[in-house]
Design an enzyme around this catalytic site. Sequence first.
Site, PDB file in Angstrom:
ATOM      1  N   ASP A  11       4.982   6.130 -38.581  1.00 62.11           N
ATOM      2  CA  ASP A  11       3.775   6.694 -37.973  1.00 62.11           C
ATOM      3  C   ASP A  11       2.809   5.551 -37.695  1.00 62.11           C
ATOM      4  O   ASP A  11       2.972   4.439 -38.204  1.00 62.11           O
ATOM      5  CB  ASP A  11       3.127   7.717 -38.914  1.00 62.11           C
ATOM      6  N   SER A  12       1.781   5.857 -36.923  1.00 59.68           N
ATOM      7  CA  SER A  12       0.747   4.862 -36.625  1.00 59.68           C
ATOM      8  C   SER A  12      -0.117   4.584 -37.839  1.00 59.68           C
ATOM      9  O   SER A  12      -1.091   3.836 -37.750  1.00 59.68           O
ATOM     10  CB  SER A  12      -0.140   5.374 -35.489  1.00 59.68           C
ATOM     11  N   CYS A  74       4.787  10.925 -35.583  1.00 60.36           N
ATOM     12  CA  CYS A  74       3.543  10.660 -34.859  1.00 60.36           C
ATOM     13  C   CYS A  74       3.624  11.396 -33.529  1.00 60.36           C
ATOM     14  O   CYS A  74       4.549  11.161 -32.748  1.00 60.36           O
ATOM     15  CB  CYS A  74       3.406   9.147 -34.639  1.00 60.36           C
ATOM     16  N   CYS A 183      -1.640  16.184 -34.455  1.00 59.53           N
ATOM     17  CA  CYS A 183      -1.565  14.806 -34.959  1.00 59.53           C
ATOM     18  C   CYS A 183      -1.149  14.892 -36.421  1.00 59.53           C
ATOM     19  O   CYS A 183      -1.682  15.725 -37.164  1.00 59.53           O
ATOM     20  CB  CYS A 183      -2.921  14.123 -34.826  1.00 59.53           C
ATOM     21  N   HIS A 185      -1.804  13.121 -38.850  1.00 57.40           N
ATOM     22  CA  HIS A 185      -2.890  12.830 -39.798  1.00 57.40           C
ATOM     23  C   HIS A 185      -3.669  14.111 -40.160  1.00 57.40           C
ATOM     24  O   HIS A 185      -4.211  14.212 -41.263  1.00 57.40           O
ATOM     25  CB  HIS A 185      -3.895  11.837 -39.185  1.00 57.40           C
TER      26      HIS A 185
END
Length: 258
Positions: A11-12, A74, A183, A185
């Site tokens: 993931d980022s 992601c 997303c 996150h």
Amino acid sequence: MENNQAIGIFDSGIGGTSIWKEIHHLLPNEKTIYLADSKNAPYGQKSKEEIIELSMKNTDFLLQMNCKLIVVACNTATTNAIKELREKYDVPFIGIEPAIKPAATNSKTQTIGILATQGTLNSELFHRTVQKYESTKIIEQVGHGLVQLIESGKINSPEMTQLLYSYLNPMIDANIDYLVLGCSHYPYLIPQIKKILPNHIQIIDSGEAVAKQTQHLLQEKIGFNTQKHVETLFYTNTDPSVLKQILENKYEVSQIDF
């Protein structure tokens, strides 16, 4: 079928751990390697070319670790780069994209909200998905600043609360009955979001669906780990303290440059 190599997940940043947790919960006997490219977070503000380049860099790292399958945890990387990844590499990929289908299919008000990054909302894959549900009104909202606050360990900060109110209130006013988190996150914001949304609005994220898809792919094509020793490795290219915190300090995190 047996395959004792690890599942690779990237993931980022730290957000994809929400996906890792679902995979680890469903498949506790699988080895996993998680890669957090926090140095380059968020991907949502980068160009398609940059996202593809970063996704390939992450894939190369995981393939050097001999992973049998790669989960692109992601939304931005999936919607912008998964086609190119599948064309370049032989390894199977599982992507994550906003769960618009269950929201649009079950919505009683025919109005749903999606909170996502600019990169996801601008992507061709996202636009193709949205076109399938023309009878549903989709309120799109870019989550400016949310990833940066999560990456800084400020999930419960006043700044976060203020941003969430400003993003969610117009959706409530528009009469949404589903909120799609676009997303990886954002699942870490669910406790905060629930305090803002009325009880009838349901929140959907993609974590459980990705875990089930991973299980299915292992069962049908790749094979499960049969070794008793289950290894769980975490790597980041920034200060590991926030990643450790989000993992409740249960795992070691290695900081490396990649």
